[in-house]
Write a protein that holds these residues in place. Sequence first.
Motif, PDB file in Angstrom:
ATOM      1  N   THR A  32       0.872  -1.474   0.003  1.00 40.07           N
ATOM      2  CA  THR A  32       0.216   0.163  -0.242  1.00 40.07           C
ATOM      3  C   THR A  32       1.438   1.104  -0.287  1.00 40.07           C
ATOM      4  O   THR A  32       1.840   1.136   0.846  1.00 40.07           O
ATOM      5  N   GLY A  33       0.650   2.528  -1.025  1.00 43.11           N
ATOM      6  CA  GLY A  33       1.744   3.442  -1.156  1.00 43.11           C
ATOM      7  C   GLY A  33       1.996   3.200  -2.612  1.00 43.11           C
ATOM      8  O   GLY A  33       1.573   2.869  -3.153  1.00 43.11           O
ATOM      9  N   ASN A  34       2.836   4.556  -2.450  1.00 44.46           N
ATOM     10  CA  ASN A  34       3.437   4.934  -3.772  1.00 44.46           C
ATOM     11  C   ASN A  34       4.932   4.165  -3.786  1.00 44.46           C
ATOM     12  O   ASN A  34       5.324   4.290  -2.867  1.00 44.46           O
ATOM     13  N   GLY A  56      -1.888   1.555  -4.913  1.00 47.93           N
ATOM     14  CA  GLY A  56      -0.910   3.233  -4.834  1.00 47.93           C
ATOM     15  C   GLY A  56      -0.642   3.688  -6.758  1.00 47.93           C
ATOM     16  O   GLY A  56      -1.075   3.004  -6.853  1.00 47.93           O
ATOM     17  N   GLY A  78      -4.948   1.424  -8.468  1.00 50.30           N
ATOM     18  CA  GLY A  78      -3.892   2.669  -8.334  1.00 50.30           C
ATOM     19  C   GLY A  78      -3.592   2.651  -9.939  1.00 50.30           C
ATOM     20  O   GLY A  78      -4.151   2.274 -10.737  1.00 50.30           O
TER      21      GLY A  78
END
Length: 229
Positions: A32-34, A56, A78
């Motif tokens: 989760t995230g970039n 993400g 994402g």
Amino acid sequence: MKKTLSLVLTLFLTVGLASAQSSGSEAKIKATGNNNDVTVEQVRGADNNASIWVSGNQNVVSEYQRGDRNQVLLEVAGGSNDAIRSKQMGDDNAIYVNFRGARPAPVFQSNDVDKNDFLFLQVGKENIFGGAVAGDGNSGQFKQYGTGNTLLGDTDLDGDGVDRYDAQGLMIEGHRNTLRGLQQGRLNTGKIMATGNGNHLRFQQKGQQNYGEILVTGDGNTARVTQGQ
């Protein structure tokens, strides 16, 4: 700064090296995230199972399986992910992709899954590939080399009579998506379904006794099926 999550099954095994070589391994990654770099490699034996879930932007995802009867589930929620790659070398393998921003379901649940770049490759016989992409500006291709490969109809991947996912081919929903597909060999079957505007679809089958189909709904789309040598 890019974060790296890597699982190489020749080194790290959930059930131990000896067991993994004979009865398969299972790998799961949730990111989760970039700016993540996610890698799964399962390179020994058969009956390996990989599950990757990424939420993400600007992530790099790589999955590689070598052997027979392997399965991978790849879910992306994402956009603008740099490279999503999945490769399987062997027979009776299965790849399922879900770029919808939601869990697999009978009806599209479209969220912002835009501008992703993907490539899926299978080399062997009687391999299965299918799934769904929902969003705009995605670009990708799939390639299957061998005999009796399928762009998915049957989702009962392990033969227990239960469909794992709702996918009757490769489904595209959105606008300005680009997809190129290749099946090379004999007795291959493929179906692509697209809903939206300005999509560009090309499906090429090289070999004999292949079946290919594209179904398109919307405006300004281009679709092409090429069969033969």
